[in-house]
Design a protein around this motif. Structure first.
Motif, PDB file in Angstrom:
ATOM      1  N   ILE A 117     -16.029  -3.837 -58.354  1.00  0.00           N
ATOM      2  CA  ILE A 117     -15.198  -4.621 -57.441  1.00  0.00           C
ATOM      3  C   ILE A 117     -16.028  -5.241 -56.331  1.00  0.00           C
ATOM      4  O   ILE A 117     -15.778  -6.374 -55.924  1.00  0.00           O
ATOM      5  N   SER A 118     -17.043  -4.527 -55.860  1.00  0.00           N
ATOM      6  CA  SER A 118     -17.824  -5.062 -54.741  1.00  0.00           C
ATOM      7  C   SER A 118     -19.221  -4.477 -54.719  1.00  0.00           C
ATOM      8  O   SER A 118     -19.494  -3.418 -55.293  1.00  0.00           O
ATOM      9  N   LEU A 119     -20.128  -5.193 -54.030  1.00  0.00           N
ATOM     10  CA  LEU A 119     -21.472  -4.711 -53.703  1.00  0.00           C
ATOM     11  C   LEU A 119     -21.759  -5.067 -52.256  1.00  0.00           C
ATOM     12  O   LEU A 119     -21.410  -6.151 -51.795  1.00  0.00           O
ATOM     13  N   HIS A 120     -22.412  -4.167 -51.559  1.00  0.00           N
ATOM     14  CA  HIS A 120     -22.717  -4.366 -50.135  1.00  0.00           C
ATOM     15  C   HIS A 120     -24.175  -3.979 -49.895  1.00  0.00           C
ATOM     16  O   HIS A 120     -24.835  -3.410 -50.764  1.00  0.00           O
ATOM     17  N   ASN A 158     -23.221 -15.391 -62.138  1.00  0.00           N
ATOM     18  CA  ASN A 158     -23.007 -16.251 -63.305  1.00  0.00           C
ATOM     19  C   ASN A 158     -22.547 -15.436 -64.511  1.00  0.00           C
ATOM     20  O   ASN A 158     -21.631 -15.837 -65.235  1.00  0.00           O
ATOM     21  N   VAL A 159     -23.176 -14.287 -64.729  1.00  0.00           N
ATOM     22  CA  VAL A 159     -22.764 -13.470 -65.870  1.00  0.00           C
ATOM     23  C   VAL A 159     -21.393 -12.862 -65.618  1.00  0.00           C
ATOM     24  O   VAL A 159     -20.597 -12.679 -66.546  1.00  0.00           O
ATOM     25  N   SER A 160     -21.056 -12.592 -64.357  1.00  0.00           N
ATOM     26  CA  SER A 160     -19.724 -12.046 -64.049  1.00  0.00           C
ATOM     27  C   SER A 160     -18.636 -13.061 -64.355  1.00  0.00           C
ATOM     28  O   SER A 160     -17.515 -12.693 -64.709  1.00  0.00           O
ATOM     29  N   GLN A 197     -31.578 -15.479 -55.713  1.00  0.00           N
ATOM     30  CA  GLN A 197     -31.752 -15.891 -57.109  1.00  0.00           C
ATOM     31  C   GLN A 197     -31.137 -14.863 -58.052  1.00  0.00           C
ATOM     32  O   GLN A 197     -30.431 -15.210 -59.007  1.00  0.00           O
ATOM     33  N   SER A 198     -31.420 -13.597 -57.785  1.00  0.00           N
ATOM     34  CA  SER A 198     -30.885 -12.546 -58.654  1.00  0.00           C
ATOM     35  C   SER A 198     -29.373 -12.429 -58.501  1.00  0.00           C
ATOM     36  O   SER A 198     -28.658 -12.194 -59.480  1.00  0.00           O
ATOM     37  N   LEU A 199     -28.864 -12.632 -57.285  1.00  0.00           N
ATOM     38  CA  LEU A 199     -27.423 -12.580 -57.086  1.00  0.00           C
ATOM     39  C   LEU A 199     -26.730 -13.722 -57.823  1.00  0.00           C
ATOM     40  O   LEU A 199     -25.656 -13.543 -58.408  1.00  0.00           O
ATOM     41  N   ASN A 241     -33.847  -3.739 -53.273  1.00  0.00           N
ATOM     42  CA  ASN A 241     -34.630  -4.703 -54.027  1.00  0.00           C
ATOM     43  C   ASN A 241     -33.685  -5.713 -54.685  1.00  0.00           C
ATOM     44  O   ASN A 241     -32.513  -5.407 -54.917  1.00  0.00           O
ATOM     45  N   PRO A 242     -34.163  -6.922 -54.997  1.00  0.00           N
ATOM     46  CA  PRO A 242     -33.322  -7.863 -55.738  1.00  0.00           C
ATOM     47  C   PRO A 242     -32.759  -7.209 -57.003  1.00  0.00           C
ATOM     48  O   PRO A 242     -33.400  -6.359 -57.622  1.00  0.00           O
TER      49      PRO A 242
END
Length: 483
Positions: free
Chosen positions: A287-290, A313-315, A306-308, A296-297
């Motif tokens: 549901i979330s990330l904080h 995109n995959v989500s 970039q990693s986010l 690390n990325p």
């Protein structure tokens, strides 16, 4: 006379044997059914279908209620003029312009960011809270402003809101999963939904019954309404509580409401490499990330944003499977595959049981250096140089929908060599030659979570003379033992 012109008196005659309360409820349901039939008869087929799709009733206590969708939610996000420059990247990663509803609340007017971006949530400026200083010598004065975002969001929100979702400006939300989770609960009741910290020390310092604000939390309409009415007086009762989320938890407890835990909310009170945690995600939709500024990325060889971007995109392709773990075996070589969909694929050169692999590999460190054991709210496995227990790590490289739209392919590539010998006790079958893993999954939402099983998987093929392995996800068969 048309069918829709029938009087409810005919229905009433068949209900006279019921008691007063039961009769009223039955009459209400009969009326709804009659109304639905009327819509079917009098509207074009497409409109009738859309209407009926919206009438998906669920039984919960004494209520019948329709499904929740994204327009039933309003978001309240506390930010500041000093942090918005970088934090907006987190919010704009999940915000859906013209679809999501809500506001970001600044401490001062954000003059340097005007004209305001159309891809950001609308902004508001928080009310001056200096009047609280006479009775509150708070260690974090801005916590008062942050907790009052709940009240300010409620006062700004349009009518018809079912859920109020609060989050920090560095919180990333996964909206489809959030909507799916909230659909399980009756928004007419008092609900306070979120999760505590991953760190035992953080919970001990604040409360194990508190939804951590960075992870985000959801309040049902009646609870948000009651809080808005009583919040300022409640703040006066708790001048010594440190954080805004702790003040909130105390105020909610005063209303007789306890926390409903949903493990997909993630405070991420962890530092460093959280790949071990994400590769063994709880069996619940993310549901979330904080706190991604402190880790690390998400993917190697990229920066944070970039990693986010790749992760988001995959989500969008399939958020229901994102980070969901599947485990399968290649018995010929004694290999174990652990797939964290959309994130990583791990190969172990030994047959390891699911109960072992469900424990995150502790690639991360505690939020605080002076922690007391146990550090985490879950069991972990320590990294090892034992070649039978140390995994080969592969990370997501790309995602694609196959021709015909029935399957999704995620590709994972090796980012570094393991640099260990083969596991001798299982026959020295090294996986060093593999450089890519293809995972095929159904192009439909995974109905996982509470009361459901993890998906099973099969090793479709290990290409002869090639460095690619192909795995296919599927529903587990009845009584199937994964190991």
């Amino acid at each position: 006379m048309s069918f829709c012109g029938l009087k409810l008196g005919a229905i009433k005659q068949n209900l006279t044997a019921l008691s007063g309360g039961d009769w009223c409820r039955a009459l209400a349901v009969a009326g709804l059914v009659l109304y639905a039939v009327c819509v079917l008869v009098s509207n074009p087929a497409g409109q009738s279908t859309a209407f009926l799709n919206s009438l998906i009733f669920r039984r919960h206590g004494r209520y019948l209620y329709t499904n929740t969708d994204i327009t039933d939610l309003v978001f309240g996000i506390a930010t500041s003029a000093s942090t918005w420059k970088t934090r907006r990247n987190y919010i704009e990663g999940w915000w859906r312009p013209n679809i999501t509803r809500g506001f970001v609340f600044f401490d001062v007017p954000p003059k340097e960011y005007l004209p305001w971006s159309s891809i950001s949530p609308p902004y508001r400026v928080s009310e001056n809270v200096s009047r609280f200083q006479e009775f509150n010598k708070h260690a974090m004065p801005f916590a008062i402003r942050m907790v009052r975002v709940i009240k300010e969001t409620f006062l700004e929100a349009p009518k018809g809101v079912k859920w109020y979702v609060m989050a920090d400006d560095d919180t990333v939300l996964f909206l489809d999963n959030l909507v799916e989770i909230l659909s399980k609960y009756d928004h007419n009741e008092y609900y306070y939904i979120g999760c505590n910290s991953e760190a035992v020390g953080s919970n001990a310092d604040h409360s194990f019954q508190m939804a951590f604000g960075g992870a985000g939390y959801a309040l049902s309409y009646p609870l948000a309404k009651a809080l808005a009415r009583n919040l300022d007086e409640c703040i006066k009762r708790y001048p010594n509580l440190y954080g805004s989320d702790h003040i909130l938890q105390a105020c909610i407890s005063d209303l007789g409401v306890s926390l409903t835990l949903e493990p997909g909310f993630h405070q991420i009170d962890l530092h460093g490499d959280i790949s071990g945690f994400l590769s063994a995600h709880p069996h619940s939709p993310i549901i979330s990330l904080h706190h991604l500024d402190y880790t690390n990325p998400l993917y190697p060889a990229m920066n944070v944003f970039q990693s986010l971007k790749l992760f988001m995109n995959v989500s969008r392709v399939d958020s229901s499977r994102l980070l969901q773990q599947s485990i399968c075996y290649q018995k010929k070589n004694n290999w174990t595959f652990s797939i964290s969909w959309g994130y990583s694929a791990l190969i172990y050169e030994d047959i390891l049981p699911p109960s072992h692999l469900e424990r995150p590999l502790q690639t991360f460190v505690p939020w605080r250096n002076n922690y007391r054991a146990p550090a985490f709210m879950f069991n972990t496995r320590y990294p090892t140089n034992n070649p039978c227990e140390a995994p080969h790590f592969f990370f997501l490289d790309s995602v694609e929908q196959k021709t015909g739209g029935y399957e999704i392919v995620t590709n994972y590539v090796r980012k570094w060599d393991r640099r260990l010998p083969a596991c001798s006790k299982t026959g020295n079958h090294s996986a060093d030659s593999l450089s890519r893993i293809r995972v095929i999954s159904p192009a439909k939402r995974y109905d996982g979570g509470e009361g459901k099983r993890r998906e099973c998987c099969d090793i479709v093929r290990i290409y002869g003379g090639s460095d690619i392995t192909e795995i296919k996800l599927r529903s587990c068969m009845e009584d199937e033992i994964i190991a």
